[in-house]
Write a protein that holds these residues in place. Structure first.
Motif, PDB file in Angstrom:
ATOM      1  N   PRO A 192       0.983  -1.166  -0.172  1.00  0.00           N
ATOM      2  CA  PRO A 192       0.163  -0.115   0.103  1.00  0.00           C
ATOM      3  C   PRO A 192       0.786   1.366  -0.068  1.00  0.00           C
ATOM      4  O   PRO A 192       2.089   1.434   0.618  1.00  0.00           O
ATOM      5  CB  PRO A 192      -0.861   0.037   1.340  1.00  0.00           C
ATOM      6  CG  PRO A 192      -0.876  -1.661   1.499  1.00  0.00           C
ATOM      7  CD  PRO A 192       0.311  -2.068   1.201  1.00  0.00           C
ATOM      8  N   SER A 234      -4.112  -1.506  -6.488  1.00  0.00           N
ATOM      9  CA  SER A 234      -3.780  -1.083  -5.270  1.00  0.00           C
ATOM     10  C   SER A 234      -2.275  -1.711  -5.047  1.00  0.00           C
ATOM     11  O   SER A 234      -2.415  -3.021  -5.105  1.00  0.00           O
ATOM     12  CB  SER A 234      -4.849  -1.368  -4.125  1.00  0.00           C
ATOM     13  OG  SER A 234      -6.040  -0.476  -4.226  1.00  0.00           O
ATOM     14  N   GLY A 235      -1.546  -0.979  -4.341  1.00  0.00           N
ATOM     15  CA  GLY A 235      -0.137  -1.650  -3.979  1.00  0.00           C
ATOM     16  C   GLY A 235       0.748  -1.801  -4.945  1.00  0.00           C
ATOM     17  O   GLY A 235       2.014  -1.974  -4.751  1.00  0.00           O
ATOM     18  N   SER A 241       1.827   1.323  -6.844  1.00  0.00           N
ATOM     19  CA  SER A 241       2.195   2.594  -7.478  1.00  0.00           C
ATOM     20  C   SER A 241       3.630   2.597  -7.690  1.00  0.00           C
ATOM     21  O   SER A 241       3.943   3.485  -8.676  1.00  0.00           O
ATOM     22  CB  SER A 241       1.762   3.795  -6.218  1.00  0.00           C
ATOM     23  OG  SER A 241       2.461   3.444  -5.076  1.00  0.00           O
TER      24      SER A 241
END
Length: 235
Positions: free
Chosen positions: A96, A149-150, A152
């Motif tokens: 995250p 998600s996760g 980036s």
């Protein structure tokens, strides 16, 4: 006969692309990766598929190792000419955003972008007319595609590689060197299994490896400076 260099060759789609490239016996391949053990296994399997193949597995870290001896080795074995460079090496961190450290971003940029910058610059004097540089990107870094998600740090590093592809294609046009990027969707690899336990991709690693090999050999006849999505989902 093409003189081919591929990074990240010890596992996943890079491993499979090497096996595809040596099958015909028409090409010379230098396979780079950090793991000597996995490269030895690659060489063993390659010789089993084609005992007459010309494959040089070399343990090398494209981010941290010195390039002097490697470039000399490549120049000697390939008579001073590289026809295809496949920049496939990379890593993936699934975490995250709020938990990501600056060091995680640094690691992704180094592994998925700066390593490719280093090897491309080092080999540029050997890359001749009508050669093809293929960068292996990701749908995660493809503008307008669905994001997860996760990822980036990973996706941002791949987006940098995509833009570099477009810039290099323009800058190297006068030398007739083509530069393209394959923005891959998921394939069933060790990296995917580690980052997303339990997820099963509809595309097997050997299928994606074959696609990469075929594109590296022929894609520059049709494309230059393109970021090509290779995925079953729409962007």
């Amino acid at each position: 006969m093409a003189n081919i260099i591929i990074t990240g060759a010890s596992s996943g789609v890079g491993f499979e692309a090497v096996l595809e490239l040596i099958l015909s016996g028409d090409h010379q391949v230098i396979a780079l990766a950090r793991s000597e053990g996995k490269l030895a296994r690659l060489h063993e399997i390659a010789l089993g598929l084609n005992p007459n193949c010309t494959l040089y597995p070399i343990a090398f870290d494209i981010v941290h190792d010195d390039y002097h001896d490697l470039v000399q080795f490549i120049a000697d074995r390939f008579n001073g000419r590289v026809d295809i460079l496949i920049n496939n090496a990379g890593m993936l961190i699934n975490k995250p955003f709020a938990e990501l450290l600056e060091g995680d971003f640094v690691e992704m940029i180094q592994s998925n972008f700066l390593g490719h910058v280093r090897i491309t610059q080092a080999l540029l004097p050997l890359i001749g007319v009508n050669s093809h540089i293929v960068n292996i990107g990701s749908m995660g870094g493809f503008q307008g595609s669905a994001k997860f998600s996760g990822l980036s740090a990973y996706s941002a590093s791949k987006a940098a590689l995509h833009t570099l592809t477009e810039c290099l294609a323009a800058e190297l046009a006068d030398r007739q060197i083509k530069v393209n990027c394959l923005a891959l969707g998921s394939a069933q690899t060790e990296m995917l299994e580690k980052a997303f336990p339990g997820y099963e991709s509809p595309v097997m690693a050997f299928e994606m490896g074959k696609y990469i090999a075929d594109f590296a050999l022929t894609g520059h006849k049709f494309f230059n400076g393109k970021i090509i999505p290779v995925a079953l989902s729409t962007p």
